[in-house]
Design an enzyme around this catalytic site. Structure first.
Site, PDB file in Angstrom:
ATOM      1  N   THR A   1       0.853  -1.187   0.000  1.00 31.69           N
ATOM      2  CA  THR A   1       0.000   0.000   0.000  1.00 31.69           C
ATOM      3  C   THR A   1       0.891   1.239   0.000  1.00 31.69           C
ATOM      4  O   THR A   1       2.089   1.135  -0.277  1.00 31.69           O
ATOM      5  CB  THR A   1      -0.986  -0.031   1.199  1.00 31.69           C
ATOM      6  OG1 THR A   1      -1.930   1.028   1.065  1.00 31.69           O
ATOM      7  CG2 THR A   1      -0.282   0.079   2.529  1.00 31.69           C
ATOM      8  N   ASN A   2       0.336   2.415   0.252  1.00 29.07           N
ATOM      9  CA  ASN A   2       1.141   3.638   0.293  1.00 29.07           C
ATOM     10  C   ASN A   2       0.571   4.598   1.333  1.00 29.07           C
ATOM     11  O   ASN A   2      -0.436   4.303   1.963  1.00 29.07           O
ATOM     12  CB  ASN A   2       1.230   4.272  -1.103  1.00 29.07           C
ATOM     13  CG  ASN A   2      -0.133   4.705  -1.598  1.00 29.07           C
ATOM     14  OD1 ASN A   2      -0.769   5.574  -1.026  1.00 29.07           O
ATOM     15  ND2 ASN A   2      -0.603   4.054  -2.667  1.00 29.07           N
ATOM     16  N   HIS A   3       1.205   5.754   1.461  1.00 30.23           N
ATOM     17  CA  HIS A   3       0.887   6.664   2.561  1.00 30.23           C
ATOM     18  C   HIS A   3      -0.204   7.684   2.259  1.00 30.23           C
ATOM     19  O   HIS A   3      -0.339   8.652   3.000  1.00 30.23           O
ATOM     20  CB  HIS A   3       2.144   7.407   3.007  1.00 30.23           C
ATOM     21  CG  HIS A   3       3.021   6.613   3.905  1.00 30.23           C
ATOM     22  ND1 HIS A   3       2.547   5.974   5.021  1.00 30.23           N
ATOM     23  CD2 HIS A   3       4.332   6.333   3.851  1.00 30.23           C
ATOM     24  CE1 HIS A   3       3.537   5.337   5.613  1.00 30.23           C
ATOM     25  NE2 HIS A   3       4.638   5.536   4.916  1.00 30.23           N
TER      26      HIS A   3
ATOM     27  N   ALA B   1      -4.494   7.466  -4.711  1.00 28.24           N
ATOM     28  CA  ALA B   1      -3.121   7.037  -4.992  1.00 28.24           C
ATOM     29  C   ALA B   1      -3.176   5.533  -5.255  1.00 28.24           C
ATOM     30  O   ALA B   1      -2.892   4.714  -4.377  1.00 28.24           O
ATOM     31  CB  ALA B   1      -2.212   7.363  -3.817  1.00 28.24           C
TER      32      ALA B   1
END
Ligand code: CTP
Ligand code: CA
Length: 228
Positions: free
Chosen positions: A33-35, A100
């Site tokens: 995943t990402n921030h 995102a």
């Protein structure tokens, strides 16, 4: 209270927003995943609602409350986000892609937890590219005929303007919004660069909700057949 005084620039419109990261599972307990915090997308959903639109928010895994009056659909993976968004886009008149989306997902998903095999060698992970939600929706007949106005977002680490211009054309969308500054993830403030066929305009550093309201006004002014 503030919402009461907002001009209803998007009355009669149906705004679809994607927000947050996606989560690409590797096994039952791990994934990529990402921030992305989802704050910009949630602010846009709220601002669009305050501007009188019907709003649907397709959200990846985030820790944010649903804005009042907004219909929220939770998803995890890019494929799930694509399915939900394509379905909802059939009714939308404006699509704002702030998510995102993970560019890649693990090529295979293990039904069981991947275990250390005792050899000391880490597993080799293979990836495949995820579908492009924005590009897919932007290529739809609805978008191509002007019934669905598509807006993209781009966070770049360098050459924002050049990348933003190229990305707008590659995605086939009328408006692309660049995030100024690489480290806006999770922050409450941001600056935005608006790139359209006519050129570039900057919305200077402000709280994300203020920028969201400004962006809503910019979108309303660009909707075909309207004169705000
Ligand atoms: N986007 C999307 N689906 C993807 C990738 C991106 O809908 N699989 C959308 C994002 O929500 C954003 C826009 O496309 O509105 C630009 O995303 P970005 O990651 O900047 O562009 P990419 O095309 O993925 O290019 P790159 O990450 O390589 O710069
Ligand atoms: Ca990307």
């Amino acid at each position: 209270v503030i919402a009461f005084f907002q001009p209803k620039l998007l009355a009669g419109e149906h705004v679809l927003v994607t927000a947050g990261p996606t989560f690409e599972a590797l096994d039952p307990i791990r994934g990529i995943t990402n921030h992305s915090s989802g704050k910009m997308g949630f602010s846009i959903a709220r601002a669009a609602r305050d501007a009188g639109a019907e709003v649907t928010l397709v959200a990846g895994p985030v820790h944010l409350p649903t804005p009042r009056g907004v219909r929220r659909i939770d998803v995890l993976s890019a494929n799930d986000m694509l399915a939900a968004t394509v379905h909802e886009a059939e009714r939308a008149t404006v699509f704002v892609a702030t998510a995102a989306v993970a560019d890649w997902r693990p090529a295979s998903h293990s039904d069981q937890k991947i275990k250390k095999d005792g050899s000391g060698q880490p597993p080799v992970l293979h990836f495949v590219e995820n579908p492009d939600v924005l590009h897919t929706v932007a290529q739809s007949a609805r978008a191509q005929s002007g019934r669905l106005f598509c807006v993209g977002f781009a966070a770049e680490s360098e050459n924002l303007l050049a990348h933003a211009k190229a990305k707008r054309e590659r995605k086939g969308i009328p408006l692309l919004v660049g995030n100024i500054g690489p480290l806006t993830f999770g922050q409450d403030h941001n600056s935005l660069l608006l790139v359209d066929a006519d050129g570039v305009r900057e919305l200077p550093h402000a709280p994300k909700l203020v920028l969201a309201r400004e962006l809503v006004a910019e979108i309303a002014a660009r909707l075909p057949g309207r004169n705000h």
